[in-house]
Design a protein around this motif. Structure first.
Motif, mmCIF file in Angstrom:
data_model
loop_
_atom_site.group_PDB
_atom_site.id
_atom_site.type_symbol
_atom_site.label_atom_id
_atom_site.label_comp_id
_atom_site.label_asym_id
_atom_site.label_seq_id
_atom_site.Cartn_x
_atom_site.Cartn_y
_atom_site.Cartn_z
ATOM 1 N N ALA A 1 6.035 125.283 -25.051
ATOM 2 C CA ALA A 1 5.534 124.142 -25.804
ATOM 3 C C ALA A 1 6.223 122.880 -25.298
ATOM 4 N N GLY A 2 5.583 121.747 -25.607
ATOM 5 C CA GLY A 2 6.198 120.463 -25.350
ATOM 6 C C GLY A 2 6.450 120.177 -23.881
ATOM 7 N N VAL A 3 7.479 119.361 -23.670
ATOM 8 C CA VAL A 3 7.837 118.997 -22.300
ATOM 9 C C VAL A 3 8.203 120.242 -21.491
ATOM 10 N N GLU A 4 8.836 121.194 -22.152
ATOM 11 C CA GLU A 4 9.183 122.445 -21.480
ATOM 12 C C GLU A 4 7.941 123.096 -20.867
ATOM 13 N N LYS A 5 6.831 122.992 -21.574
ATOM 14 C CA LYS A 5 5.600 123.586 -21.076
ATOM 15 C C LYS A 5 4.964 122.676 -20.032
ATOM 16 N N GLN A 6 4.947 121.375 -20.361
ATOM 17 C CA GLN A 6 4.298 120.419 -19.465
ATOM 18 C C GLN A 6 4.917 120.465 -18.071
ATOM 19 N N TYR A 7 6.236 120.539 -18.017
ATOM 20 C CA TYR A 7 6.921 120.490 -16.728
ATOM 21 C C TYR A 7 7.435 121.866 -16.297
ATOM 22 N N GLU A 8 6.751 122.911 -16.758
ATOM 23 C CA GLU A 8 7.166 124.272 -16.432
ATOM 24 C C GLU A 8 7.431 124.448 -14.930
ATOM 25 N N ALA A 9 6.479 124.034 -14.127
ATOM 26 C CA ALA A 9 6.608 124.251 -12.677
ATOM 27 C C ALA A 9 7.818 123.509 -12.120
ATOM 28 N N THR A 10 8.064 122.319 -12.652
ATOM 29 C CA THR A 10 9.183 121.513 -12.163
ATOM 30 C C THR A 10 10.523 122.107 -12.610
ATOM 31 N N LEU A 11 10.581 122.475 -13.872
ATOM 32 C CA LEU A 11 11.834 122.956 -14.432
ATOM 33 C C LEU A 11 12.184 124.350 -13.920
ATOM 34 N N ARG A 12 11.129 125.129 -13.701
ATOM 35 C CA ARG A 12 11.322 126.553 -13.431
ATOM 36 C C ARG A 12 12.094 126.814 -12.126
ATOM 37 N N PRO B 1 -7.919 110.681 -24.058
ATOM 38 C CA PRO B 1 -6.467 110.861 -24.044
ATOM 39 C C PRO B 1 -5.791 109.724 -23.292
ATOM 40 N N THR B 2 -4.600 109.386 -23.737
ATOM 41 C CA THR B 2 -3.858 108.341 -23.029
ATOM 42 C C THR B 2 -3.384 108.851 -21.670
ATOM 43 N N GLY B 3 -3.325 110.158 -21.524
ATOM 44 C CA GLY B 3 -2.819 110.734 -20.271
ATOM 45 C C GLY B 3 -1.309 110.868 -20.261
ATOM 46 N N ILE B 4 -0.716 110.827 -21.446
ATOM 47 C CA ILE B 4 0.740 111.025 -21.521
ATOM 48 C C ILE B 4 1.071 112.428 -21.009
ATOM 49 N N ASP B 5 2.248 112.554 -20.430
ATOM 50 C CA ASP B 5 2.645 113.847 -19.862
ATOM 51 C C ASP B 5 3.128 114.780 -20.954
ATOM 52 N N PHE B 6 2.186 115.220 -21.735
ATOM 53 C CA PHE B 6 2.499 116.119 -22.828
ATOM 54 C C PHE B 6 1.309 117.038 -23.039
ATOM 55 N N PRO B 7 1.583 118.317 -23.233
ATOM 56 C CA PRO B 7 0.446 119.248 -23.333
ATOM 57 C C PRO B 7 -0.262 119.141 -24.677
ATOM 58 N N GLY B 8 -1.539 119.319 -24.647
ATOM 59 C CA GLY B 8 -2.316 119.398 -25.879
ATOM 60 C C GLY B 8 -2.685 118.055 -26.475
ATOM 61 N N GLU B 9 -2.704 117.036 -25.653
ATOM 62 C CA GLU B 9 -3.086 115.733 -26.209
ATOM 63 C C GLU B 9 -4.565 115.746 -26.569
ATOM 64 N N VAL B 10 -4.885 115.148 -27.713
ATOM 65 C CA VAL B 10 -6.292 115.102 -28.104
ATOM 66 C C VAL B 10 -6.845 113.698 -27.841
ATOM 67 N N ALA B 11 -8.192 113.631 -27.750
ATOM 68 C CA ALA B 11 -8.844 112.363 -27.412
ATOM 69 C C ALA B 11 -9.087 111.501 -28.632
#
Lengths: 574, 474
Positions: free
Chosen positions: A195-206, A395-405
């Motif tokens: 969830a959250g940033v952890e999910k959004q940046y999974e590939a980067t953090l991992r 969506p604003t396109g913020i780097d966060f998963p699950g943003e709604v329009a």
């Protein structure tokens, strides 16, 4: 047969006589020679078999390797998450996972007892699980305890129970114990962001997992390492979030929600010039990053949930009317106490008689009738154009998963023109609303909001931006919104020494069945821009179902508290 | 020289009598004459020693005297009877012993470390046994092997008693459900290892004493029933040690073959073999699994074919040059009995095909030279004893290596001289000591030396032929 044998014997006898007894000895020797040949043939046979085996060993070699070798992943170090000042929000901590090999365990009860004692596993169901899994003789692996303190794990391994071992694992810990929990999100037991940033940046953090191929003995002890592929540590993230402001926002929400007997609250603190989100708070909080108690409040709702903004939205209507040249701040309108649009009659929030309001007054006093009047002047096309330009409905396109329009009505009924200018019949996210006010604060430029400032050493490029309104309109809007705080609905948001622009919103919540609006449930909101003449912050607070209901009473003080702290903390001059 | 001539005449008159048995009368006569001849042997030997040079007299070890005696008639000392055999035998033995110590160390480190806390624990034990064994070998090489004929009966009885004793609860040690061991001063002793030697010794002595009886069906059956059956029953059925029984049978049958048993009797015995195996299977049904697993080990890789398949995996992993000394993985619990019955597989894994062929080659050398000792020996008991001991060692080596390669069913016997295990090592070395004595004992070469001294008198051309027949060609 008998006679022939006898004859041979006789011949042997006579031969023996003739040749000094050599014949019988030679015959016995013949048998020994035969034995000797047999022995050599036998050894040639096994030698040949060995050669055959060595020359066609391929399959067997791979079977042997299969039983002797095992490859396990070397999990990569997961990148840390920091706030804008480098405070640790999420870091990996070295832990040990203790496992056992059930088929090597003779007495599951005894072994489970010993392990639970050493590892301090006290929960009954957990102890039962361990005994059960250890009793499964067909199994070659089971977890005893995951990610425990390395010293404790070492004690468990030291018990020297066959098949019990441990390996290093990283546990994700959140040092600030729940601050910005919904923003950061979390990584699961397998260190995958869920969830959250952890999910959004999974590939980067991992990062990249490594692997190690080892030769093990039958009890799982490593004999030697054949091949090691090193893991590549994940990248760290520096967020735009300021942990102090975030903490303050969360505490203010806590006080506000509890103080006004509300259900929930949200706050967004935005730097309008850069699109950096300084804080994004949710109440109820997720204490200590323990998830699963109340899933509805574990989302980062300013991004994931849309609501009807109410009067705050009038700023958008009026900005559009100003930009299209349909009105000026001083244009006067004669306003009846109510206005009828199609089948619906629009009232003011506080009943009044007929008045003459300038556009400025309409905004300052948050006149519903005035806003509808302006909306009617603009018409559907213009209104929708400005709704779109301010970024609503997508969506604003913020780097966060699950943003709604959000929801922008495209098929209008007769009464829609009487709703939309007031912020009814449209669903927006708090973030979209904050960003829309950011446009006004940033001289008419829309800036994409974002949460990440830096990945490892790479400072992220300037956020996308586009012009929405002219700088002049933005200035006019801020000026009017400043008056709204100074003398209108938002007086509670005033901060000593600073000029604050802002707009209240008190929106009726739509009924769940879609038949209309609740008479009791409101969302109280306030957006503030400060300092108004050189804006550095946009602060939005939205409180769900407070008592009393008014944005100016409930949300405006919350914005004031958050903003006052943020201005001081960021050392922003008045 | 006159004494020698007397002896030679006796030999000429009476052909060496232990191969064919034409008639009872003849047997009795020959036995009489044989006794006389033996007496003459002793007299002759003494007389020859008297005639020898004073220097030789002073250094008269039995062995030296023998060598010198041959040197008189032969071109060089290297052709002394038993010289080459002894050399090769000792060399092959010591090489195998060394090979075994290295491999047993390599194979036992893990087990020793995890069980006893010291990687070299089992090696040290084995070294001690190797010293004892080499000591036994050296001593026995100097003990006139005639002792074994004299004490064959008591030896046989004692071995039998020990085997039975191992079965008695409280006295015998029970390891993995089998009672095969005696506890002697904290060390386990496997009496069946002694029994193998005792049986071979007993058979050789009996056949040498009454050679003709072996030719009759009654004599053959009596010999088998008396000499082999008791141990086959005690060791095979009661101790459930099929491997040792098999080795014992190989040694016994070899003695019977060399002793002149009729082929049809041997074939009949061979046909009785499957019946015996059938009986053993009826006694212990798990043996059927073993045999089925032998035919297709991979179908039973997790059960009865486990050891066989693990052995093949070990050897296959070694390929041609092996994974390197000490680098076996299979020894870490994958391959059961890795230090004893399965040491061959570890050799195959660590040293590869090359290591296996060297091992097999060493056994071929050992077999060749040991059978040569038997061939060179002109005295029936020595000859048969040599055949028996050699066949025990060689047969056991073949059964062990063959099992590791799935050529023969797994029965679980140690690899002579190589596997870990005290009793086996000491007794194999003792057996080789006896072989060495047979190789050089003058008793073994009396016929040869008399004939040689007699030869030139008759015709020069035939001069070296008997020597060659006894020494070199064998």
């Amino acid at each position: 047969m008998k006679s022939r044998a006898g004859g041979r014997r006789a011949a042997a006898r006579s031969g023996a006589k003739r040749r000094s007894g050599r014949r019988p000895v030679a015959r016995g020797d013949g048998r020994i020679r035969l034995l000797r040949v047999l022995a050599v043939v036998a050894f040639l046979l096994v030698g040949g078999r060995a050669i055959a085996l060595a020359s066609s060993a391929g399959d067997l070699t791979s079977i042997a390797a299969g039983q002797q070798q095992s490859t396990h992943t070397l999990p990569a170090h997961r990148g840390a998450i920091y706030d804008r000042d480098g405070k640790e929000l999420a870091v990996g901590e070295q832990r040990e996972t203790v496992y056992a090999t059930p088929y090597l365990v003779d007495d599951p009860y005894e072994v489970a007892g010993d392990l639970c004692r050493v590892l301090k596993i006290r929960s009954r169901p957990e102890q039962r699980r361990i005994v059960e899994e250890l009793s499964d003789k067909g199994s070659g692996f089971c977890f005893i305890a995951r990610k425990v303190d390395p010293a404790r794990a070492a004690r468990a391994v030291k018990l020297d129970i066959p098949g019990v071992g441990s390996y290093a694992e990283e546990k994700r810990v959140y040092p600030l114990k729940g601050v910005a929990a919904q923003v950061i999100g979390y990584a699961g037991i397998d260190n995958v962001g869920l969830a959250g940033v952890e999910k959004q940046y999974e590939a980067t953090l991992r990062g990249g997992d490594g692997s190690e191929t080892v030769v093990r003995d039958t009890e799982g002890r490593t004999i030697r390492v054949l091949e090691t592929k090193k893991s590549a540590a994940g990248s760290s993230l520096r967020l735009t979030i300021d942990a102090d402001i975030q903490y303050e926002a969360e505490q203010v929400l806590r006080r506000t929600v509890t103080g006004f007997a509300a259900k929930a609250g949200m706050a967004v603190v935005l730097d309008p010039r850069t699109g950096e989100v300084l804080a994004m708070a949710n109440y109820p909080l997720v204490e200590d990053n323990v998830y699963g108690a109340e899933p509805a409040y574990e989302r980062n709702r300013p991004v994931t949930d849309a609501y009807e903004p109410g009067s705050i939205f009038k700023a958008v209507t009026i900005s559009g009317a100003l930009s299209d040249g349909l009105t000026t701040p001083r244009t006067k309108y004669h306003l009846a106490p109510t206005i009828k649009v199609a089948d619906r009659e629009i009232h003011e929030a506080h009943a009044r008689g007929s008045v003459t309001y300038t556009t400025r007054d309409i905004l300052v006093h948050s006149s519903n009738v005035g806003a509808v009047t302006l909306g009617l002047d603009m018409g559907k096309t213009r209104l929708l154009k400005w709704v779109d330009k301010f970024g609503f409905g997508k969506p604003t396109g913020i780097d966060f998963p699950g943003e709604v329009a959000g929801i922008v009505p495209r098929e209008w009924s007769g009464s829609t023109i009487g709703n939309l200018p007031l912020g009814q019949g449209i669903a927006v996210t708090p973030l979209q609303m904050a960003v829309a006010f950011g446009v006004l604060a940033n001289r008419g430029m829309w800036v994409q909001p974002h949460l990440t400032a830096q990945i490892d050493d790479d400072v992220l490029p300037r956020a996308k931006r586009r012009r929405v309104v002219t700088a002049k309109v933005a200035r006019q809007m801020l000026s009017m919104l400043t008056d709204a705080v100074d003398e209108g609905t938002g007086t509670e948001a005033r901060i000593a020494g600073y000029k604050v622009a802002g707009k209240t919103g008190t929106a009726q919540k739509p009924l769940a069945d879609g038949s209309g609006y609740s008479k009791y449930a409101y969302v109280a909101s306030f957006v503030g821009v400060m300092p108004a003449d050189h804006p550095k912050l946009v602060v939005l607070v939205s409180i769900d179902e407070p008592h009393p209901i008014w944005g100016g009473v409930v949300a405006a003080p919350a914005v004031r508290q958050i903003a006052a702290f943020a201005l001081t903390h960021l050392e922003i001059a008045p | 020289m006159s004494g020698s001539r007397t002896k030679a005449r006796a030999t000429e008159l009476e052909p060496v009598p232990w191969v064919n048995a034409p008639s009872e009368r003849r047997v009795r006569a020959e036995r009489r004459v044989g006794l006389e001849r033996r007496a003459a042997d002793r007299r002759g030997a003494r007389r020859r020693d008297d005639e020898a040079a004073a220097v030789a007299e002073r250094r008269s070890g039995e062995r030296r005297a023998g060598a010198r005696r041959v040197a008189e008639g032969a071109p060089s000392a290297a052709q002394a009877p038993g010289f080459v055999e002894r050399r090769v035998l000792v060399l092959a033995t010591l090489l195998l012993l060394l090979y075994g110590l290295v491999m047993a160390y390599s194979a036992s480190t893990a087990q020793a470390y995890f069980t006893y806390g010291s990687a070299s624990y089992l090696l040290l034990r084995q070294l001690i046994f190797a010293f004892i064994g080499v000591g036994a070998m050296v001593v026995l090489a100097r003990v006139d092997y005639a002792v074994w004929r004299r004490f064959a009966g008591p030896f046989y009885a004692a071995a039998g008693a020990l085997c039975v004793l191992a079965l008695v609860p409280g006295i015998g040690m029970e390891i993995r459900g089998a009672r095969r061991w005696l506890d002697v001063a904290g060390q386990s002793l496997q009496p069946s290892e002694i029994a193998k030697l005792a049986v071979v010794c007993f058979l050789a002595a009996t056949i040498a004493r009454v050679p003709r009886t072996l030719g009759t069906a009654g004599g053959f059956v009596r010999l088998v029933v008396l000499g082999v059956f008791p141990f086959a029953i005690v060791v095979g059925l009661l101790q459930k040690d099929l491997g040792t029984t098999l080795v014992l049978c190989v040694g016994a049958v070899a003695v019977l073959i060399a002793g002149g048993a009729r082929w049809r009797h041997l074939v009949a015995l061979g046909l009785a073999g499957p019946l015996l195996v059938g009986a053993l299977i009826l006694a212990e049904p798990y043996r059927m699994e073993r045999i089925v697993a032998f035919i297709d080990p991979w179908a039973y890789a997790q059960t009865s074919g486990f050891q066989a398949t693990q052995s093949l995996l070990s050897i296959a992993s070694g390929r041609v040059f092996g994974v390197g000394l000490g680098n076996s993985v299979q020894k870490f619990g994958y391959l059961p009995d890795q230090t004893t019955d399965m040491i061959t597989a570890i050799i195959g894994e660590e040293l590869g095909l090359v290591g296996l062929l060297v091992l097999i080659g060493l056994y071929v050398f050992l077999a060749w030279s040991a059978y040569r000792v038997a061939l060179a020996c002109r005295e029936p008991f020595g000859k048969l004893l040599a055949v028996g001991i050699t066949s025990l060692i060689v047969g056991q080596a073949f059964i062990n290596i063959g099992a590791a390669l799935s050529v023969v069913p797994l029965t679980g016997v140690p690899l002579p001289l190589v596997s870990l295990g005290g009793t086996s090592l000491v007794l194999v070395l003792a057996g080789i000591g006896i072989l060495l004595n047979i190789a050089t004992n003058r008793r073994s070469h009396i016929v040869v030396s008399t004939r040689r001294s007699d030869g030139p008198a008759r015709r020069g051309g035939d001069r070296r032929a008997p020597v060659a027949g006894a020494g070199r060609r064998g």
